[in-house]
Design a protein around this motif. Sequence first.
Motif, PDB file in Angstrom:
ATOM      1  N   SER B 360       0.827  -1.208   0.000  1.00 18.51           N
ATOM      2  CA  SER B 360       0.000   0.000   0.000  1.00 18.51           C
ATOM      3  C   SER B 360       0.860   1.255   0.000  1.00 18.51           C
ATOM      4  CB  SER B 360      -0.925   0.010   1.222  1.00 18.51           C
ATOM      5  OG  SER B 360      -1.837  -1.063   1.143  1.00 18.51           O
ATOM      6  N   ALA B 363       2.394   1.641  -3.363  1.00 18.50           N
ATOM      7  CA  ALA B 363       1.408   2.022  -4.375  1.00 18.50           C
ATOM      8  C   ALA B 363       1.103   3.514  -4.383  1.00 18.50           C
ATOM      9  CB  ALA B 363       0.115   1.250  -4.149  1.00 18.50           C
ATOM     10  N   THR B 364       1.601   4.258  -3.405  1.00 24.52           N
ATOM     11  CA  THR B 364       1.387   5.706  -3.424  1.00 24.52           C
ATOM     12  C   THR B 364       2.373   6.411  -4.339  1.00 24.52           C
ATOM     13  OG1 THR B 364       2.895   6.053  -1.575  1.00 24.52           O
ATOM     14  CG2 THR B 364       0.571   5.655  -1.041  1.00 24.52           C
ATOM     15  N   GLY B 365       3.402   5.702  -4.772  1.00 26.33           N
ATOM     16  CA  GLY B 365       4.401   6.332  -5.625  1.00 26.33           C
ATOM     17  C   GLY B 365       5.497   7.034  -4.851  1.00 26.33           C
ATOM     18  N   ASP B 394      -0.484 -10.091  -4.779  1.00 26.92           N
ATOM     19  CA  ASP B 394      -1.517  -9.295  -4.111  1.00 26.92           C
ATOM     20  C   ASP B 394      -1.089  -9.063  -2.665  1.00 26.92           C
ATOM     21  OD1 ASP B 394      -3.252  -9.249  -6.301  1.00 26.92           O
ATOM     22  OD2 ASP B 394      -4.059 -11.211  -5.778  1.00 26.92           O
ATOM     23  N   GLY B 396      -3.424  -7.346   0.269  1.00 26.45           N
ATOM     24  CA  GLY B 396      -4.589  -6.574   0.691  1.00 26.45           C
ATOM     25  C   GLY B 396      -5.279  -5.939  -0.500  1.00 26.45           C
ATOM     26  N   SER B 397      -5.386  -4.627  -0.432  1.00 25.61           N
ATOM     27  CA  SER B 397      -6.119  -3.920  -1.478  1.00 25.61           C
ATOM     28  C   SER B 397      -5.261  -3.617  -2.695  1.00 25.61           C
ATOM     29  CB  SER B 397      -6.684  -2.612  -0.917  1.00 25.61           C
ATOM     30  OG  SER B 397      -5.621  -1.801  -0.447  1.00 25.61           O
ATOM     31  N   GLN B 398      -4.015  -4.027  -2.685  1.00 28.92           N
ATOM     32  CA  GLN B 398      -3.122  -3.691  -3.790  1.00 28.92           C
ATOM     33  C   GLN B 398      -2.626  -4.932  -4.522  1.00 28.92           C
ATOM     34  OE1 GLN B 398      -2.797  -0.750  -4.872  1.00 28.92           O
ATOM     35  NE2 GLN B 398      -3.686   0.361  -3.143  1.00 28.92           N
ATOM     36  N   SER B 399      -2.398  -4.750  -5.799  1.00 25.73           N
ATOM     37  CA  SER B 399      -1.765  -5.777  -6.622  1.00 25.73           C
ATOM     38  C   SER B 399      -0.513  -5.166  -7.236  1.00 25.73           C
ATOM     39  CB  SER B 399      -2.709  -6.239  -7.738  1.00 25.73           C
ATOM     40  OG  SER B 399      -3.882  -6.774  -7.208  1.00 25.73           O
ATOM     41  N   PRO B 440      -0.385  -0.407  -9.842  1.00 28.76           N
ATOM     42  CA  PRO B 440       0.155   0.915  -9.487  1.00 28.76           C
ATOM     43  C   PRO B 440       1.676   0.974  -9.567  1.00 28.76           C
ATOM     44  CG  PRO B 440      -0.730  -0.217  -7.567  1.00 28.76           C
ATOM     45  CD  PRO B 440      -1.164  -1.002  -8.758  1.00 28.76           C
TER      46      PRO B 440
END
Lengths: 281, 728
Positions: B360, B363-365, B394, B396-399, B440
Amino acid sequence: MLWEPEHGGAEAAGRKDDLWVYWNAPTREDDTAAQIALVERVTHGNYQGLVLAPDQALALMTPVRRAVERGVCTVIVGSPLSIPASDRLSYILNDDEEGGRMAARRVALLLHGKGSVGVIGINPNISGIMIRARSFESYLAENYPDIHIVEKRMGSFNVPHEQQVAEEMLRSNENLDVIVALMWPSVRGAISTIENEPGKLSTKVIGFDPDALPFEANSLDSVIVQNTREMGYQAVDMIAARLHGTPMPPLVKLGPVLVTRENVNSKEVGNLTSMDWSKSP
Amino acid sequence: MRVLSGSRRRLTLGLAAVCLAIAGVAWYFYRHNPTYNLPYHDSFANGKAGEWKAFGGTWEVADGAMRNDSDERGAKLITGSPYWRNYSIEADVSLLGADGDAGVVIRSSDEEQGVDSYSGYYAGIRSLDNSLVLGRANHGWMEDVLKLSPVKPRGPLVYHLKLLAYDCQIVATATSASHNPVTESVTDKNCITSGRAGVRSYASGGVWRNVVIRPSSRQELAAMLEQGQQNNSATAKALFDRDHEVLGFNSPGPQRDMDKFHSSLNTQPISSLRLVSSAKPSKATVRGNVILTSPVVFIQDTTGGVSVPNPVASPLLKVGDQVEVTGSVDAGDFSSTLDRAMVRVLWEGTPVPPVTVTASQAATGDFDATFIEVEGRLHEKQYGPNNTLLLDLDDGSQSFRAIMNQGRGDALFGGLKPGSLLRLRGVSVVDPAFTHNLTPFILLLRSTDDVDVLAGPPWWSMGHLAALAIGFLLLALVVNFLYHRVENWRLRAVLEERERLAHEMHDTLAQSFAGIGFQLEAIRSGVPETFPVAHQQLNLASDLVRHSHEEARRSIATLRPDSHGPSDLLGALDICAKRMVEGGSVEVVSASTGDIVSIPLRITDTLYRIGQEAIANSVRHANATRLEISIEFDSGVVRLSIADNGIGFVQCRDLSGFGVRGMRKRAASISATIQIVSSEQGGTLVQTTAPLPARITFASWPKLLWHYLRRNTLHVELVGQPNPHSHR
């Protein structure tokens, strides 16, 4: 003021199309995890559509992709994600390139084609802000070569931090003519910094995405407002149409509006910024 | 015969055990053979290196060679058997750095990731002073260095290196195209006697080709020493046969004069590149560590990372190199790119450690172009273009996706199972050119060693659940089989015991009755006819003996195991009835209906006794002209009916006189019900219905189990309830 008009537009379309609208948002605009949780709630709940104004350009890609894969018709409003539009995914975006050009033209008008500008509130988490920043900079460089961007600073949703950024910028550039603040906390930080020393600083502030229209502050010159009411209305309307078999257009761009002291009391601006979502526009 | 069969079985089992033991011992000695799997030749040219295990570094097979692009101190790649003793390893070694060394390892054990974290001997070429290094590591190089060679071979840093161990003599030779061979040798009194082989580098990358490991001999050792004496006689003579001594180790770290690095004064933090004007081209200079060399060079400093695609001028870069990069800035949202860059190596350094983040966070960059460590659960694996391996994960909410060169990842790739929890180290990239807007971010791994399997897939996967169900099914079948086997054994034991009893009765009781009868006949023959009373008493005694003899024979017949089938029951009753009515006018009819099934012995006996009693009652009291005996097999029950067309009896009459009490008692003992219907016109019907035990079959056992559980549950519930009829 930024998103409540969208709520009004969505409710209006919901009433028209006989859709029930569940409306919610994180308490902080940078709380990406909370927004992801809301998206997942919609994805796994008994919802037919999702309208999302993403707080983060990358982190919401996977949740939105999963929502679309589960058959939830999704419309992204305001700022884009990197996922291409599809049968169940559409975009209704603010024309941030036009917003950047609008700010550049306003700066040129204020400075009569010559002067110095500082840019604050650059936030890569929101793609729209980066688009407007690049548009502003390139338009200014192409059309007003005597106006120079002397400093650029990253932004956040923390107002005290943004105030500190503005203080540092004004301390190192005492004769700065204009500050262009690309997000509202940065606008508030800049205005606070200038207004705290009345008469000393003549720097004008041009802002984006206002929570309010504090034109009582002399330093605030203008704000550029997204048409979020129309975004909300069109988004729900598109979902309703899609549920009835009409394909959604992949992309709709809505132009922002420049609000100044001259037009702040106009009917158009009043309608654009009305936070009363309980009745039809 | 049985004894012979048992002995043969025991003999067979004994032989099998001995064979198994011999095979185990043979396998043990085979695996512990000091030349197990020797000679060995690498398969780098075929892109195969699954038998090698890495301890640090970025080991990959490229261009037919094993390559380590990392400046990590003490990166090792080990293979072979820990029981190898006298052998040699040779390879063509190229150094990639200017301040380190690279070489080969022999008799290695206890390897761990770390600088000198192994026990063994190492010979390598050191680029700093062009020397051949021969040493011993024992989780501490400083304490076990044997010597450093004063010989300084000059020339290109590509050598053929050979390291040989025989007993406690270790000898190394370095040969290059432009230089005479250089040989070093030592005798280590407390030598390491066995271990694996490997390649190793220290503060420098390296390339190894043509790695060959073969058993060594005393002759080969002597030849190498002789060759060494000829080539560098003074050195070899002075050093040869010298005892193991501790001389101290001059670390091959950077010893250059740092003043000769004329780095730019206009460098700026990498994160500041994102604020460079996008409206007009601008140049910038940054400094940082190389964190990735392929497919794109990435540089990282304390503020962030930057990619350097297609530099116009660049030395051979290795992970860990401290570099200065000057190029055109292409500012991105989350990180920037330096195009048309000039890259200069300032010095070689240790690779930077990864930043541990969650998917996560990545995934924010915020960690774009940064070397990170992240965990994820493997969703899918596939082969990608350009000999790459793709892992989709995967969290949680991110791949996200991980990309690595195929290199020596075949073994790892083959062993990865979807659902496994992985820890990966690599450079996070959010550029759509890599992510294709599917995830992401993606991770660019340096090598397959950047993948750690933390846990396998959860056991409750569909495959495992199916296997569990099949296992339960097989277990149930086995239990069913064993149950029937035990039942058969028990039944056989009962039958054998009954047969024994029948034999005993036949040999004793029946014979005695026969003897007594014979004696009574003899007595009667001897008694004159003038004693009618005596004759009458003898006749009565003979009748009693005959009757008892008949009873004994019938009991014996009943006890015989071959007389208890369903048809035998009917036959036995038929015979019994015909014998009782012998000489009379009663017609005996017997019949069987339904599908005949096996009846347990106890039930057969009981039904026979009940039937016998009913027949006797009918013959004695009913004055019938027809007697019907029938056995009916119904669903789960067997029904025995004895019917006559006699005079019957009044229902309210006390039936105990007809032996009914005994019949009921017998019926109760097998949970059977007995029904007696009689009328003066319609005769008498005695019907006994006995439940048959359910047969456990493949299809019926779940139903039986359910009934069993239900019955027991019901029982528990009833036990738990208060008894409404109990006294207060």
